[in-house]
Design a protein around this motif. Structure first.
Motif, short mmCIF file in Angstrom:
data_model
loop_
_atom_site.label_atom_id
_atom_site.label_comp_id
_atom_site.label_asym_id
_atom_site.label_seq_id
_atom_site.Cartn_x
_atom_site.Cartn_y
_atom_site.Cartn_z
N HIS A 70 0.69 -3.83 1.94
CA HIS A 70 0.21 -5.22 1.85
C HIS A 70 1.21 -6.10 1.12
O HIS A 70 1.46 -7.24 1.52
CB HIS A 70 -1.14 -5.25 1.14
CG HIS A 70 -1.67 -6.63 0.89
ND1 HIS A 70 -1.96 -7.51 1.92
CD2 HIS A 70 -1.95 -7.30 -0.26
CE1 HIS A 70 -2.40 -8.65 1.42
NE2 HIS A 70 -2.39 -8.55 0.10
N SER A 71 1.80 -5.58 0.04
CA SER A 71 2.76 -6.38 -0.72
C SER A 71 4.02 -6.66 0.10
O SER A 71 4.69 -7.68 -0.11
CB SER A 71 3.14 -5.65 -2.01
OG SER A 71 3.79 -4.43 -1.73
N GLU A 72 4.34 -5.77 1.03
CA GLU A 72 5.51 -5.96 1.88
C GLU A 72 5.20 -6.71 3.16
O GLU A 72 6.09 -6.96 3.98
CB GLU A 72 6.14 -4.60 2.22
CG GLU A 72 6.70 -3.87 1.00
CD GLU A 72 7.24 -2.50 1.34
OE1 GLU A 72 7.01 -2.06 2.50
OE2 GLU A 72 7.89 -1.88 0.49
N GLY A 73 3.94 -7.07 3.35
CA GLY A 73 3.55 -7.84 4.53
C GLY A 73 3.33 -7.03 5.77
O GLY A 73 3.15 -7.58 6.86
N VAL A 74 3.31 -5.70 5.64
CA VAL A 74 3.12 -4.83 6.81
C VAL A 74 1.63 -4.65 7.11
O VAL A 74 1.23 -4.57 8.27
CB VAL A 74 3.78 -3.46 6.57
CG1 VAL A 74 3.56 -2.53 7.77
CG2 VAL A 74 5.27 -3.63 6.30
N VAL A 75 0.81 -4.59 6.07
CA VAL A 75 -0.64 -4.38 6.23
C VAL A 75 -1.37 -5.67 5.86
O VAL A 75 -1.14 -6.24 4.79
CB VAL A 75 -1.13 -3.23 5.32
CG1 VAL A 75 -2.63 -3.03 5.47
CG2 VAL A 75 -0.39 -1.94 5.67
N GLU A 76 -2.23 -6.15 6.75
CA GLU A 76 -3.01 -7.35 6.48
C GLU A 76 -4.07 -7.06 5.42
O GLU A 76 -4.55 -5.93 5.28
CB GLU A 76 -3.70 -7.83 7.76
CG GLU A 76 -2.73 -8.30 8.84
CD GLU A 76 -1.99 -9.56 8.46
OE1 GLU A 76 -2.52 -10.33 7.62
OE2 GLU A 76 -0.88 -9.78 8.97
N LYS A 77 -4.44 -8.08 4.66
CA LYS A 77 -5.43 -7.94 3.60
C LYS A 77 -6.75 -7.42 4.14
O LYS A 77 -7.39 -6.55 3.56
CB LYS A 77 -5.63 -9.28 2.89
CG LYS A 77 -6.71 -9.24 1.80
CD LYS A 77 -6.86 -10.61 1.17
CE LYS A 77 -7.94 -10.58 0.08
NZ LYS A 77 -9.27 -10.20 0.58
N GLU A 78 -7.18 -7.96 5.30
CA GLU A 78 -8.46 -7.54 5.88
C GLU A 78 -8.43 -6.06 6.26
O GLU A 78 -9.40 -5.33 6.04
CB GLU A 78 -8.80 -8.38 7.11
CG GLU A 78 -9.10 -9.84 6.80
CD GLU A 78 -7.84 -10.66 6.55
OE1 GLU A 78 -6.73 -10.13 6.79
OE2 GLU A 78 -7.98 -11.82 6.10
N ASP A 79 -7.32 -5.60 6.82
CA ASP A 79 -7.20 -4.18 7.18
C ASP A 79 -7.20 -3.30 5.94
O ASP A 79 -7.84 -2.25 5.92
CB ASP A 79 -5.91 -3.95 7.98
CG ASP A 79 -5.90 -4.69 9.30
OD1 ASP A 79 -7.01 -4.93 9.84
OD2 ASP A 79 -4.82 -5.04 9.80
N ARG A 80 -6.49 -3.74 4.90
CA ARG A 80 -6.48 -2.98 3.65
C ARG A 80 -7.87 -2.86 3.06
O ARG A 80 -8.31 -1.78 2.65
CB ARG A 80 -5.54 -3.66 2.65
CG ARG A 80 -5.44 -2.96 1.30
CD ARG A 80 -4.96 -3.90 0.23
NE ARG A 80 -5.91 -4.98 0.01
CZ ARG A 80 -5.71 -5.97 -0.86
NH1 ARG A 80 -4.61 -6.02 -1.57
NH2 ARG A 80 -6.62 -6.92 -1.00
#
Length: 433
Positions: A186-196
């Motif tokens: 998430h911090s690197e922009g690979v995983v969206e907040k909603e998915d996390r």
């Protein structure tokens, strides 16, 4: 002093040293690869038929054993190589050979036996682990007696200092490993907040309890089973819920759960002759169509409760404490919302959001909103160990029931009581400091 002539023994020693440096490089790279390789990725590769990945998984089953074997082989290679190089260079340079050997071997081991192989291994740990695993597995077998002896000595030494090591203990649990990977993604922009949030919500079900997300008994919509059938029908039609608890004499005495569809079927049965007379309606007993109430203790985990819902083919349960007193209710939808977020349909009322941003960068939050929901919505880290709701957190930290207008600062946030209804904190204004 002139260097001695280079005889055959010198060149043989040099060749052996180079071979030992290659072994040292292999051991160093193998250690890094097998340590850094993800079990999840290795499992996925093994399921696709990768034999090297499957062997790597077997090796990683006993971290202490494979690390002991690698370190033993690595140190043995380095020590023997350094000894041979010192002997060869002492013959060549005399007394200065020890200093020359120290400098040369330090540079060779550091660059070619440590940094280089470990840099390659860390860039592709799963691939390197698959290549190294078959050799390391054989090495573990050969060195097993020595590794076992060293392991026993190490554990006995650690036990003297009060440290006990179990071979089956992992440094990080699977849950923590996944959570950490999601946080980094998430911090690197690979995983969206909603998915996390969805994945973490599903992982947390086993660590959270129904009392944390249940609807408190003060907010439960109930029907008095002693009311006239016409009044019960009216309340069911006006309610936005399809399942309503029935009580008798007092709200804590739940005697059944009325499903709107079952009541509709019963009314349809009365009207089969084309008319429902007042006498037929007055003789109707709502308990004939009510379901038996399903009670669960407030200490049940969300994961267990979801499994029970699926097993019982029901979506509705009443929560009681250790004394059997009604505390609230929980539905399957409540648990699913902990994973996917708020679920609404065309029958939900258009109430205002419980978390509303203000122009000055703060948030107006309903006191009954759970701390977890607030953290998920705003990416905050308010603690939820001592309280489930925002109002409960303020009361716990203040050690009192605050008055309207009071302001508190804790956990890096400013809390202001905006609205208060009797002893309940209705609305709070929260701003990060």
């Amino acid at each position: 002093m002139e260097p001695a002539s280079l005889d055959a023994a010198f060149w043989i020693s040099t060749a052996v040293v180079l071979v030992l440096l290659c072994f040292s490089a292999f051991f160093s790279g193998s250690e890094t690869a097998l340590t850094a390789a993800s079990r999840g990725k290795l499992r996925a590769a093994a399921d696709r038929g990768d034999k090297g990945a499957a062997r790597a998984l077997e090796v990683k089953e006993d971290d202490e054993r494979f690390i002991g074997a690698i370190l033993m082989g690595n140190n043995l290679a380095n020590i023997v190589a350094t000894s041979l190089a010192t002997a060869a260079l002492t013959t060549l340079f005399g007394a200065n050979g020890v200093a020359v050997a120290s400098l040369v071997m330090t540079a060779l081991i550091l660059i070619f036996a440590e940094v280089l192989p470990k840099t390659y291994a860390i860039s592709a740990p799963e691939r390197a682990a698959g290549i190294a695993a078959p050799v390391i597995a054989r090495l573990m077998t050969v060195l097993s007696p020595f590794v076992t002896a060293v392991r026993m000595l190490v554990r006995a030494t650690l036990r003297i200092f009060g440290v006990r090591v179990a071979a089956e203990d992992n440094i990080l649990s699977v849950h923590e490993e996944i959570a950490g990977a999601l946080s980094i993604g998430h911090s690197e922009g690979v995983v969206e907040k909603e998915d996390r949030d969805r994945i973490l919500g599903a992982l947390d079900l086993g660590e959270r309890f129904v009392e944390e997300i249940m609807l408190h008994r003060s907010g439960i919509e109930m029907i008095d089973a002693g009311l006239p059938p016409r009044e019960i029908l009216r309340q069911v039609l006006e309610s936005q819920h399809t399942r309503l608890p029935l009580y008798r004499d007092r709200p804590e005495n739940i005697v059944g759960v009325l499903h709107a569809k079952e009541l509709l079927r019963a009314m349809h049965g009365l009207a089969e002759d084309g008319d429902v007379t007042a006498e037929e309606l007055s003789q109707f007993d709502v308990m004939d169509v009510a379901m038996e109430p399903y009670f669960v203790p407030d200490t049940t985990t969300l994961d267990d409760q979801m499994r029970e819902f699926l097993k019982r083919h029901t979506h509705f349960a009443l929560v009681v404490d250790e004394y059997g007193t009604l505390q609230g209710l929980i539905t399957l939808e409540d648990i699913l919302e902990e994973i996917v977020g708020e679920i609404t349909d065309e029958f939900d009322t258009g109430e205002t959001d419980s978390i509303r941003p203000t122009d000055d960068g703060a948030y107006l939050i309903d006191g009954g909103t759970t701390i977890r929901d607030v953290n998920r919505a705003n990416d905050w880290t308010l603690p939820d160990d001592e309280a489930n709701t925002i109002a409960g957190l303020v009361i716990h930290e203040a050690q009192m029931i605050p008055a309207e207008g009071q302001v508190f600062s804790f956990h890096g946030f400013r809390f202001e009581v905006v609205e208060k209804h009797e002893n309940r904190l209705a609305v709070l204004k929260i701003r990060p400091l």
